[in-house]
Design a protein around this motif. Structure first.
Motif, PDB file in Angstrom:
ATOM      1  N   ARG A   1       0.848  -1.206   0.000  1.00 12.09           N
ATOM      2  CA  ARG A   1       0.000   0.000   0.000  1.00 12.09           C
ATOM      3  C   ARG A   1       0.880   1.252   0.000  1.00 12.09           C
TER       4      ARG A   1
ATOM      5  N   THR B   1      -2.959   4.920   3.369  1.00 12.12           N
ATOM      6  CA  THR B   1      -4.042   4.255   4.099  1.00 12.12           C
ATOM      7  C   THR B   1      -5.357   4.458   3.342  1.00 12.12           C
ATOM      8  N   SER B   2      -6.420   3.893   3.859  1.00 10.37           N
ATOM      9  CA  SER B   2      -7.715   4.048   3.178  1.00 10.37           C
ATOM     10  C   SER B   2      -8.185   5.504   3.210  1.00 10.37           C
TER      11      SER B   2
ATOM     12  N   SER C   1      -0.188   9.113   3.539  1.00 12.71           N
ATOM     13  CA  SER C   1       1.022   8.398   3.132  1.00 12.71           C
ATOM     14  C   SER C   1       2.284   8.937   3.787  1.00 12.71           C
TER      15      SER C   1
ATOM     16  N   ILE D   1      -0.666  -2.336   6.764  1.00 10.47           N
ATOM     17  CA  ILE D   1      -1.826  -1.506   7.114  1.00 10.47           C
ATOM     18  C   ILE D   1      -3.148  -2.075   6.598  1.00 10.47           C
TER      19      ILE D   1
ATOM     20  N   GLY E   1      -6.089  -0.195   1.862  1.00 10.22           N
ATOM     21  CA  GLY E   1      -5.473   1.107   1.614  1.00 10.22           C
ATOM     22  C   GLY E   1      -5.353   1.310   0.119  1.00 10.22           C
TER      23      GLY E   1
END
Ligand SMILES: NC(=O)c1ccc[n+]([C@@H]2O[C@H](COP(=O)([O-])OP(=O)(O)OC[C@H]3O[C@@H](n4cnc5c(N)ncnc54)[C@H](OP(=O)(O)O)[C@@H]3O)[C@@H](O)[C@H]2O)c1
Length: 228
Positions: free
Chosen positions: A15, A18-19, A23, A187, A190
């Motif tokens: 990833r 994250t969703s 970053s 994580i 993402g």
């Protein structure tokens, strides 16, 4: 065509954010220094407008000695905020916003007044639809952009993201070198750095003519030349 390097920082599970789009910072301090060395070693840095809207990067060389490269933002609809850091007083003169030939003149003028160049280019159909849309969309034709950079003797371009721009470049086989910093973090859901490349058979996978791996502090670095 200029030599194109793509550099990304990813988690162990692939990833780049994250969703929620966060970053900064996936990689550790040594890898941030490596990122600035790469900036120093290229004539231009390029990002997609999504990265400007999310991260508002400065795209300057700070952690090592060196001259700031040209900054290029690929932005078909001129969504770049006039307050973006790449358009600030001390940076705008070295920034190009690559957009559509049909871009609205009023918006173009606003950006030019800040000192940046607005480069109008043809659009090409991109099979990745915009969020909330089911149809393919038209985006800056990357071949036309690189041809223009070549005309200006910009021999090397470092692409720092994000996912959509990297996917387009990979799909069109425009990437020469890929530098992936892999941080020892997981994580889960993402943003992945490569979307649909149209690969259905493993024989169509993008492969490397050569590569090396090394440590950068806690991170691992993959640095490879893409097989053409
Ligand atoms: N970890 C890392 O190394 C790293 C680095 C950078 C970014 N990121 C993360 O990546 C995320 C942003 O990625 P993103 O995919 O949303 O945005 P992006 O790739 O930065 O920008 C994509 C946008 O650029 C425009 N564009 C214009 N011409 C294009 C073309 N030919 N191909 C593709 N895009 C074109 C499109 O908007 P229009 O259609 O409006 O033109 C497109 O939606 C953020 O969460 C950021 O934090 C992570």
């Amino acid at each position: 065509m200029p030599l194109v390097t793509v550099k990304i920082a990813q988690t162990l599970d692939g990833r780049i954010a994250t969703s929620t789009g966060q970053s900064q910072w996936i990689s550790g301090d040594s890898s941030l220094k490596l990122a600035h060395e790469l900036r120093r070693d290229h004539r231009a840095i390029m990002v997609g407008i999504g990265t400007v809207l999310t991260d508002d990067p400065r795209l300057t060389v700070r952690l090592v000695e060196g001259i700031d490269p040209l900054r290029i933002v690929v932005d078909s609809r001129l969504r770049i905020p006039l307050t973006a850091r790449v358009l600030s007083e001390d940076r705008a003169a070295n920034t190009i916003v690559a957009t559509a030939e049909s871009a609205g003149p009023a918006r173009v003028d606003q950006i030019r007044r800040l000192g940046a160049e607005v480069l109008r280019l043809p659009l090409a159909a991109d099979q990745t639809p915009r969020r909330g849309s089911a149809t393919p969309t038209a985006r800056v034709e990357l071949n036309a952009l690189f041809a223009e950079l070549d005309r200006r003797e910009v021999q090397s371009v470092l692409v720092e993201g994000g996912a959509s721009l990297i996917t387009s470049l990979l799909k069109q086989r425009l990437v020469d070198r890929l530098v992936v910093v892999i941080a020892p973090k997981i994580i889960g859901a993402g943003i992945e750095w490569a979307g649909n490349l149209g690969v259905r058979d493993l024989t169509e996978a993008i492969t490397f003519s050569s590569f090396e791996t090394r440590r950068s502090g806690e991170d691992l670095v993959f640095d490879g030349q893409i097989r053409k």
